[in-house]
Write a protein that holds these residues in place. Structure first.
Motif, PDB file in Angstrom:
ATOM      1  N   MET A 403       0.847  -1.190   0.000  1.00 36.95           N
ATOM      2  CA  MET A 403       0.000   0.000   0.000  1.00 36.95           C
ATOM      3  C   MET A 403       0.884   1.244   0.000  1.00 36.95           C
ATOM      4  SD  MET A 403      -3.368  -1.019   0.624  1.00 36.95           S
ATOM      5  CE  MET A 403      -4.349  -0.690   2.075  1.00 36.95           C
ATOM      6  N   PRO A 404       0.369   2.387  -0.428  1.00 36.70           N
ATOM      7  CA  PRO A 404       1.123   3.632  -0.281  1.00 36.70           C
ATOM      8  C   PRO A 404       1.448   3.895   1.189  1.00 36.70           C
ATOM      9  CG  PRO A 404      -0.798   3.970  -1.686  1.00 36.70           C
ATOM     10  CD  PRO A 404      -0.941   2.614  -1.079  1.00 36.70           C
ATOM     11  N   ARG A 405       2.592   4.504   1.425  1.00 39.87           N
ATOM     12  CA  ARG A 405       3.000   4.763   2.801  1.00 39.87           C
ATOM     13  C   ARG A 405       2.365   6.026   3.366  1.00 39.87           C
ATOM     14  NH1 ARG A 405       9.204   4.558   1.246  1.00 39.87           N
ATOM     15  NH2 ARG A 405       8.194   5.543  -0.550  1.00 39.87           N
ATOM     16  N   ASP A 406       1.982   6.958   2.503  1.00 33.31           N
ATOM     17  CA  ASP A 406       1.425   8.218   2.983  1.00 33.31           C
ATOM     18  C   ASP A 406       0.602   8.866   1.874  1.00 33.31           C
ATOM     19  OD1 ASP A 406       3.321   9.359   1.211  1.00 33.31           O
ATOM     20  OD2 ASP A 406       4.790   9.599   2.816  1.00 33.31           O
ATOM     21  N   TRP A 407       0.060  10.018   2.197  1.00 26.33           N
ATOM     22  CA  TRP A 407      -0.833  10.747   1.286  1.00 26.33           C
ATOM     23  C   TRP A 407      -0.104  11.136   0.001  1.00 26.33           C
ATOM     24  CZ3 TRP A 407      -2.715  16.445   2.055  1.00 26.33           C
ATOM     25  CH2 TRP A 407      -3.864  16.680   1.290  1.00 26.33           C
ATOM     26  N   ARG A 408       1.150  11.606   0.114  1.00 22.97           N
ATOM     27  CA  ARG A 408       1.887  12.026  -1.071  1.00 22.97           C
ATOM     28  C   ARG A 408       2.091  10.861  -2.025  1.00 22.97           C
ATOM     29  NH1 ARG A 408       2.474  16.236  -4.084  1.00 22.97           N
ATOM     30  NH2 ARG A 408       1.818  14.676  -5.598  1.00 22.97           N
ATOM     31  N   GLU A 409       2.461   9.704  -1.486  1.00 24.97           N
ATOM     32  CA  GLU A 409       2.663   8.541  -2.342  1.00 24.97           C
ATOM     33  C   GLU A 409       1.342   8.100  -2.962  1.00 24.97           C
ATOM     34  OE1 GLU A 409       4.219   3.895  -2.179  1.00 24.97           O
ATOM     35  OE2 GLU A 409       4.792   5.282  -0.562  1.00 24.97           O
ATOM     36  N   ALA A 410       0.267   8.205  -2.205  1.00 22.26           N
ATOM     37  CA  ALA A 410      -1.050   7.842  -2.743  1.00 22.26           C
ATOM     38  C   ALA A 410      -1.431   8.753  -3.903  1.00 22.26           C
ATOM     39  CB  ALA A 410      -2.102   7.919  -1.645  1.00 22.26           C
ATOM     40  N   ILE A 411      -1.127  10.041  -3.788  1.00 17.63           N
ATOM     41  CA  ILE A 411      -1.414  10.980  -4.879  1.00 17.63           C
ATOM     42  C   ILE A 411      -0.603  10.620  -6.114  1.00 17.63           C
ATOM     43  CG2 ILE A 411      -1.193  13.386  -5.621  1.00 17.63           C
ATOM     44  CD1 ILE A 411      -1.804  14.194  -2.687  1.00 17.63           C
ATOM     45  N   ASP A 412       0.686  10.328  -5.919  1.00 17.03           N
ATOM     46  CA  ASP A 412       1.547   9.982  -7.060  1.00 17.03           C
ATOM     47  C   ASP A 412       1.072   8.703  -7.743  1.00 17.03           C
ATOM     48  OD1 ASP A 412       3.096  12.191  -6.548  1.00 17.03           O
ATOM     49  OD2 ASP A 412       4.638  11.096  -5.444  1.00 17.03           O
ATOM     50  N   ARG A 413       0.732   7.684  -6.943  1.00 18.40           N
ATOM     51  CA  ARG A 413       0.300   6.422  -7.542  1.00 18.40           C
ATOM     52  C   ARG A 413      -1.041   6.571  -8.252  1.00 18.40           C
ATOM     53  NH1 ARG A 413       1.333   1.221  -3.781  1.00 18.40           N
ATOM     54  NH2 ARG A 413       0.532   0.268  -5.708  1.00 18.40           N
ATOM     55  N   ALA A 414      -1.943   7.347  -7.662  1.00 15.84           N
ATOM     56  CA  ALA A 414      -3.244   7.562  -8.305  1.00 15.84           C
ATOM     57  C   ALA A 414      -3.100   8.344  -9.598  1.00 15.84           C
ATOM     58  CB  ALA A 414      -4.188   8.294  -7.345  1.00 15.84           C
ATOM     59  N   THR A 415      -2.255   9.350  -9.592  1.00 14.32           N
ATOM     60  CA  THR A 415      -2.056  10.178 -10.786  1.00 14.32           C
ATOM     61  C   THR A 415      -1.510   9.356 -11.948  1.00 14.32           C
ATOM     62  OG1 THR A 415      -1.666  12.121  -9.383  1.00 14.32           O
ATOM     63  CG2 THR A 415      -0.911  12.239 -11.671  1.00 14.32           C
ATOM     64  N   ALA A 416      -0.631   8.408 -11.649  1.00 14.06           N
ATOM     65  CA  ALA A 416      -0.004   7.584 -12.688  1.00 14.06           C
ATOM     66  C   ALA A 416      -0.833   6.361 -13.058  1.00 14.06           C
ATOM     67  CB  ALA A 416       1.374   7.138 -12.214  1.00 14.06           C
ATOM     68  N   SER A 417      -1.939   6.121 -12.384  1.00 14.12           N
ATOM     69  CA  SER A 417      -2.680   4.874 -12.537  1.00 14.12           C
ATOM     70  C   SER A 417      -3.587   4.867 -13.763  1.00 14.12           C
ATOM     71  CB  SER A 417      -3.529   4.615 -11.287  1.00 14.12           C
ATOM     72  OG  SER A 417      -4.396   3.514 -11.484  1.00 14.12           O
ATOM     73  N   GLU A 418      -3.308   3.983 -14.706  1.00 16.70           N
ATOM     74  CA  GLU A 418      -4.197   3.806 -15.846  1.00 16.70           C
ATOM     75  C   GLU A 418      -5.508   3.145 -15.405  1.00 16.70           C
ATOM     76  OE1 GLU A 418      -3.916   4.921 -18.958  1.00 16.70           O
ATOM     77  OE2 GLU A 418      -2.114   5.952 -18.243  1.00 16.70           O
ATOM     78  N   PHE A 419      -5.429   2.269 -14.414  1.00 15.18           N
ATOM     79  CA  PHE A 419      -6.653   1.654 -13.899  1.00 15.18           C
ATOM     80  C   PHE A 419      -7.592   2.704 -13.348  1.00 15.18           C
ATOM     81  CE2 PHE A 419      -8.872   0.577  -9.955  1.00 15.18           C
ATOM     82  CZ  PHE A 419      -9.850  -0.275 -10.464  1.00 15.18           C
ATOM     83  N   LEU A 420      -7.087   3.608 -12.514  1.00 16.29           N
ATOM     84  CA  LEU A 420      -7.953   4.611 -11.889  1.00 16.29           C
ATOM     85  C   LEU A 420      -8.501   5.583 -12.932  1.00 16.29           C
ATOM     86  CD1 LEU A 420      -8.955   5.093  -9.026  1.00 16.29           C
ATOM     87  CD2 LEU A 420      -7.169   6.819  -8.749  1.00 16.29           C
ATOM     88  N   LYS A 421      -7.712   5.856 -13.961  1.00 19.47           N
ATOM     89  CA  LYS A 421      -8.187   6.716 -15.042  1.00 19.47           C
ATOM     90  C   LYS A 421      -9.392   6.078 -15.739  1.00 19.47           C
ATOM     91  CE  LYS A 421      -5.080   8.856 -17.384  1.00 19.47           C
ATOM     92  NZ  LYS A 421      -3.977   9.181 -18.333  1.00 19.47           N
ATOM     93  N   GLU A 422      -9.330   4.753 -15.937  1.00 14.19           N
ATOM     94  CA  GLU A 422     -10.463   4.058 -16.546  1.00 14.19           C
ATOM     95  C   GLU A 422     -11.628   3.958 -15.575  1.00 14.19           C
ATOM     96  OE1 GLU A 422     -13.376   1.387 -17.638  1.00 14.19           O
ATOM     97  OE2 GLU A 422     -12.070   0.942 -15.923  1.00 14.19           O
TER      98      GLU A 422
END
Length: 459
Positions: A403-422
């Motif tokens: 899992m992401p370790r913190d809010w910043r990492e969660a933002i970065d992973r979500a921004t780069a996520s093709e799954f979440l974009k879909e």
């Protein structure tokens, strides 16, 4: 006459006004990316015109941060000239508000272009898109959200503390988990919450005293329409906040308002039905899990890390994830086990479902629902194996899907996520991640009290 793209009809408004001559005004409410109700209060005579022509609202209303300021990076402000779009009523949501003076009603709205095309940065449309995609695959999700929250003393001068009982002013600073007698002190407030929910057609059910001083949980009836399940949650939060205020207490929907106690979740129970109404998660032999539920679990596990920003969208959200706290810290799954992220609850086989536990009560139910359904769809399409069941203490051990370790990492992973974009749609994804990045920058600039406590006299 303009045909409503939401399916609303003028007859609904006419019948409501005839049945409720006492209503003087109506709250028209649109949920933004943070789940905050934005809109207006209109007068009674304006209602028919709203149903006939919709209501113009600025496009920027969906590009606001948590405090209502523009986030230009969403592309919804000056890139669009902050022009108007048109909001339309959601059928079946025009209901009276309990206990308002003068009498008012509430109406949920959804945003469309001036030509009637669903506005792709409206969170409700993101959920509807996933529901419709599932229907195209012959699947029909059913579910319900749980609502956890704190009732706090509005006087914060002495710090955060539980509200005194509205019945007799008695105060308890103990956890009081599952105490029925403790609930009696808040019974006048909960009675008004139930009356308000009934007036809106919301089937609010069990209330319990939860695992922290001043914390409570309300459950909602299981819906065969997850759009209605999400609408129920949005409206129930507004009801609790409004009725608490009437009784002189503060309803708090932060994920972690008190450091040393458990936070507040928004667990989502979900199952899938086929075209005949059969629950396809239900196993033929109890305990021998269907491939359907296993693949659904697999998809949810695989996509959880890149989706955590949806489930934990704020800085405070991440304070909830600590061991032994009933908030999951890994994408684990298990049976009748509250230490995991994905729980198959005990109960009748015909009611078999997945309880998705990561989301805080501060998350948007529309975005949470859309992301969960998309994860299930991926698991089914790719036949993803969920791996071994977690038994015992889910807080022990490690997981191969971090899992992401913190809010910043969660933002970065979500921004780069093709799954979440879909899952959310490209525009909703851009809007949501831009808002979160802007909010992170705001928090990062903030000189908090802890800075002075640690550094003022020591560096």
């Amino acid at each position: 006459m303009t045909l409503s793209p939401s399916g609303s009809s003028i007859e609904e408004a006419e019948e409501f006004l005839a049945a409720h001559p006492e209503i003087e005004a109506i709250d028209i409410v649109l949920s933004d990316a943070n789940g905050i109700g934005r809109g207006k209060i209109i007068r009674r005579h304006e209602l028919i015109g709203l149903y006939r022509n919709g209501r113009h609202l600025p496009i920027s209303i969906l590009g606001l941060d948590i405090v209502g300021e523009d986030v230009h990076e969403t592309g919804l402000i000056w890139d669009q000239g902050d022009g108007d779009l048109r909001a339309w009523p959601i059928p079946g949501t025009l209901k009276p508000l309990h206990g308002t003076t003068p009498p008012r009603a509430e109406l949920l709205m959804s945003m469309y272009s001036l030509e009637g095309v669903p506005m792709s940065s409206d969170p409700r449309h993101a959920l509807k898109r996933q529901v419709e995609a599932m229907a195209g695959e012959g699947l029909f999700p059913a579910g319900a959200f749980e609502l956890e929250f704190f009732l706090l003393d509005p006087d914060m001068s002495a710090g955060v503390r539980p509200a005194a009982a509205v019945l007799d002013g008695r105060r308890s600073d103990w956890t009081e988990v599952y105490s029925v007698d403790h609930l009696h002190g808040m019974q006048p407030l909960f009675s008004d919450i139930y009356r308000a929910a009934e007036a809106m057609g919301i089937r609010a059910e069990t209330v319990i005293s939860e695992y922290a001083p001043g914390q409570y949980e309300l459950t909602l009836d299981y819906r065969t329409d997850v759009m209605q399940a999400a609408d129920d949650l949005v409206r129930l939060k507004r009801i609790v906040r409004m009725q608490a205020r009437r009784h002189g207490v503060t309803a708090c929907f932060m994920a972690k308002p008190v450091e040393k106690y458990a936070g507040s979740g928004m667990h989502f129970h979900v199952s899938l039905q086929d075209g005949t109404g059969r629950n396809i998660f239900a196993e033929a032999v109890e305990g021998v899990w269907t491939e359907t539920i296993r693949h659904a679990l697999g998809g949810l596990r695989q996509t959880m890390g890149e989706s955590m920003l949806v489930f934990a969208p704020h800085a405070n959200s991440w304070r909830r994830f600590v061991g032994q706290s009933y908030a999951p810290v890994s994408p684990s799954w298990g049976v009748n086990n509250r230490s995991v992220a994905l729980r198959i609850p005990a109960g009748e086989v015909k009611a078999r479902r997945i309880e998705h536990r990561p989301s805080g009560v501060d998350a948007s139910p529309y975005l949470v629902g859309a992301t969960i359904l998309a994860g299930i769809r991926r698991g089914l399409a790719q036949r993803i194996d969920p791996g071994p069941e977690t038994t015992g203490n889910g807080y022990e051990g490690t997981d191969d899907l971090p899992m992401p370790r913190d809010w910043r990492e969660a933002i970065d992973r979500a921004t780069a996520s093709e799954f979440l974009k879909e899952a959310l749609g490209a525009d909703m994804h851009r809007t949501f991640t831009a808002i979160k990045a802007a909010e992170h920058a705001r928090v990062a600039r903030w000189i908090a009290d802890v800075d002075y406590a640690l550094y003022l006299h020591n560096v």
